[in-house]
Every structure is written in C-alpha cells, then in structure tokens.
Design a protein around this motif. Structure first.
Motif, PDB file in Angstrom:
ATOM      1  N   GLU A  37       0.815  -1.213   0.000  1.00  0.00           N
ATOM      2  CA  GLU A  37       0.000   0.000   0.000  1.00  0.00           C
ATOM      3  C   GLU A  37       0.852   1.269   0.000  1.00  0.00           C
ATOM      4  OE1 GLU A  37      -2.720  -0.271   3.271  1.00  0.00           O
ATOM      5  OE2 GLU A  37      -4.240  -1.204   2.012  1.00  0.00           O
ATOM      6  N   GLU A 154      -2.734  -8.692  -4.403  1.00  0.00           N
ATOM      7  CA  GLU A 154      -3.918  -8.150  -3.740  1.00  0.00           C
ATOM      8  C   GLU A 154      -4.152  -8.846  -2.405  1.00  0.00           C
ATOM      9  OE1 GLU A 154      -7.222  -6.142  -2.568  1.00  0.00           O
ATOM     10  OE2 GLU A 154      -5.708  -5.605  -4.055  1.00  0.00           O
ATOM     11  N   ARG A 157      -1.720  -7.507  -0.018  1.00  0.00           N
ATOM     12  CA  ARG A 157      -2.099  -6.176   0.446  1.00  0.00           C
ATOM     13  C   ARG A 157      -3.097  -6.269   1.598  1.00  0.00           C
ATOM     14  NH1 ARG A 157      -5.970  -2.888   0.624  1.00  0.00           N
ATOM     15  NH2 ARG A 157      -7.375  -4.363  -0.386  1.00  0.00           N
ATOM     16  N   ARG A 158      -4.100  -7.132   1.459  1.00  0.00           N
ATOM     17  CA  ARG A 158      -5.097  -7.278   2.518  1.00  0.00           C
ATOM     18  C   ARG A 158      -4.465  -7.822   3.803  1.00  0.00           C
ATOM     19  NH1 ARG A 158      -8.119  -9.675  -1.729  1.00  0.00           N
ATOM     20  NH2 ARG A 158      -7.915 -11.728  -0.721  1.00  0.00           N
TER      21      ARG A 158
END
Length: 272
Positions: A37, A154, A157-158
């Motif tokens: 991020e 992704e 990232r979470r």
C-alpha cells in the motif's frame, strides 16, 4: 579497530530495502518492510534515514543506552517527516555494539543476532513476536502458496493491512515506525567481551537459511561457512535454495526472494 567486519547483501524481488551501517565499534542492520500500500521503496527509505540517525547518535556517545538511541532516532523522523502511527513505513532493527569490556545487542522485530563463544557455543537474540501472531489470513496465504496458488499481490495487500492492526500494540508485535516507545520493547542483551568471539547479524531474508530452510543446520554452521567461505557464500546458499523452489511450494513464503543482508564480526583475540 579491535574487530574485523565483513558484510554481504542481495536484493530480493526488487530494489533492496535492507541497510547496513558500520561504525568503529558497532554494526546496525535494518530490514525495511516492503509495503504494497505504501509503495515500493518506502521501507528502504525509512530504514536508510533511521540508520543514519542511529549511526550519528552512537558515534557521538559510546555508552548511550541502545533503546534510548533507537527511541530518539524514531522520534526525530516522526517530527521531521510528520509520520503517523499505522500509516508510516517501518523497519526491523538490530544493533551490535562492543567495547573492551562488553558486547551488547538489541533486536526489534524479525532480524537476528547470533553470538559465538571462544569454545564455539552459540547464543541467538531474536524477536519472533511478528511470526507468533498466528493471524488466519497469514496462514491462509501460505497454505494457498503451498498448494499451488501463485503469489497474489492483492491478497498480500489485505494481509498487510490486517497485520498493521497489531503493529506496536500490546499482544501484537513491535517495530521501528512512528511510535518511539517501541524501542522499549526491543529484545536486549549484554555479555562480557571475553565470552564472545564472533557475531552474525542477519535480516530474516538471510536467517531463513537456518531457521526455515535448514540448508544450514544451525547458527554454528552459519559461523563455520562465514569463516571458511565468506559471508557472500552464506547469502548465495540461501538465494540458490530459493531458486530451486521458485513457486514456494516446499518453503511457503510471501515472495520468491526476500532481501538478504548479513554482517559477520570477528573479535580480535588480543582485545579480549
């Protein structure tokens, strides 16, 4: 100089975010955290500035408490760059410092400091609170990699967003970021100088060769390889091991290659 110091570094899947700073009687090793991020390079930027601050403080005062030095270095970056907890880059930190009387170590987050006695016994200073979180998303990500899923930016990232909720919190883990008080939570040790013959300071990307892959049986084997073949050989062994497992099936991990940094300090016998 009363010790010899050799270092080696290898970038992982991009520009390295590890940093090594050498002083006449200290070594500082930092492992900037890659953040999906915050953007590539942010952990390395922070590690570089924090290392510079620490080096200046330790150079100006040889007996400054290492935790105080780290807290002050973090506080300075918070003020200078307006860093905010939970929204700032972060880095793991290890400091090794020595005098004619003692050898001192500080570890914050997932770097490692190993000491070897003149008789060959090893002592490891390690902060494993991050790896003990046992967050279900972390386990799920690694299980998916193990069973054939590709690296997933992704999903990573979470997972990083959820992990940040535990950063610098009681019951979570502690890291250099925007909370100077994290320095008080660092793992710290001090040993008589005559009881230490050598030291290895490793970021987790290098330490996995011992702690996870077991291509080196233990830290004693790491010392032997560093002595006999050089620190670059240790880094290369870990990197080649990962090349043999490019999809992380055998050793599930978050990316194919992590950054690797290693410092090997041998104390001169006449100084002990």
């Amino acid at each position: 100089m009363d010790a010899t110091v050799a270092t080696a570094e290898r970038a992982g899947d991009g520009e390295t975010e590890d940093r090594i700073f050498l002083l006449p009687q200290a070594v500082i090793v930092l492992d900037g955290a890659t953040s999906v991020e915050l953007g590539p390079g942010s952990g390395g930027w922070y590690a570089d500035l924090l290392g510079q601050n620490l080096a200046r403080q330790l150079a100006s005062s040889g007996d400054l408490d290492l935790r105080v030095a780290l807290a002050d270095a973090i506080a300075s970056l918070v003020v200078t760059h307006g860093l905010r907890p939970g929204q700032a880059p972060s880095t793991a930190v290890t400091i090794l410092r020595w005098s004619t009387q003692v050898v001192e170590g500080l570890v914050l987050c997932d770097t490692s400091l190993a000491l070897q006695s003149p008789a060959g016994q090893t002592t490891v200073l390690h902060d494993d609170r991050l790896h003990k979180l046992g967050h279900p998303d972390r386990a799920a990500y690694l299980d998916a990699i193990r069973t054939g899923s590709p690296f997933d930016r992704e999903r990573l990232r979470r997972m990083q967003a959820l992990t940040r909720e535990y950063r610098n919190q009681p019951g979570g883990f502690w890291v250099a970021e925007a909370v100077p008080e994290a320095a008080d939570e660092a793992v710290h040790g001090i040993w008589p100088r005559e009881e230490v013959a050598a030291a290895l300071v490793a970021t987790d990307g290098a330490a996995v060769g011992i702690d996870a892959y077991h291509v080196l049986d233990d830290w004693a084997a790491g010392f032997n390889m560093a002595k006999d073949h050089g620190v670059e050989a240790v880094i290369d062994l870990v990197h080649q091991t990962e090349l043999g497992d490019p999809h992380a099936r055998r050793w599930p991990r978050f990316k194919a290659h992590d950054d690797k940094a290693l410092a090997f300090v041998q104390f001169l016998s006449e100084a002990r």
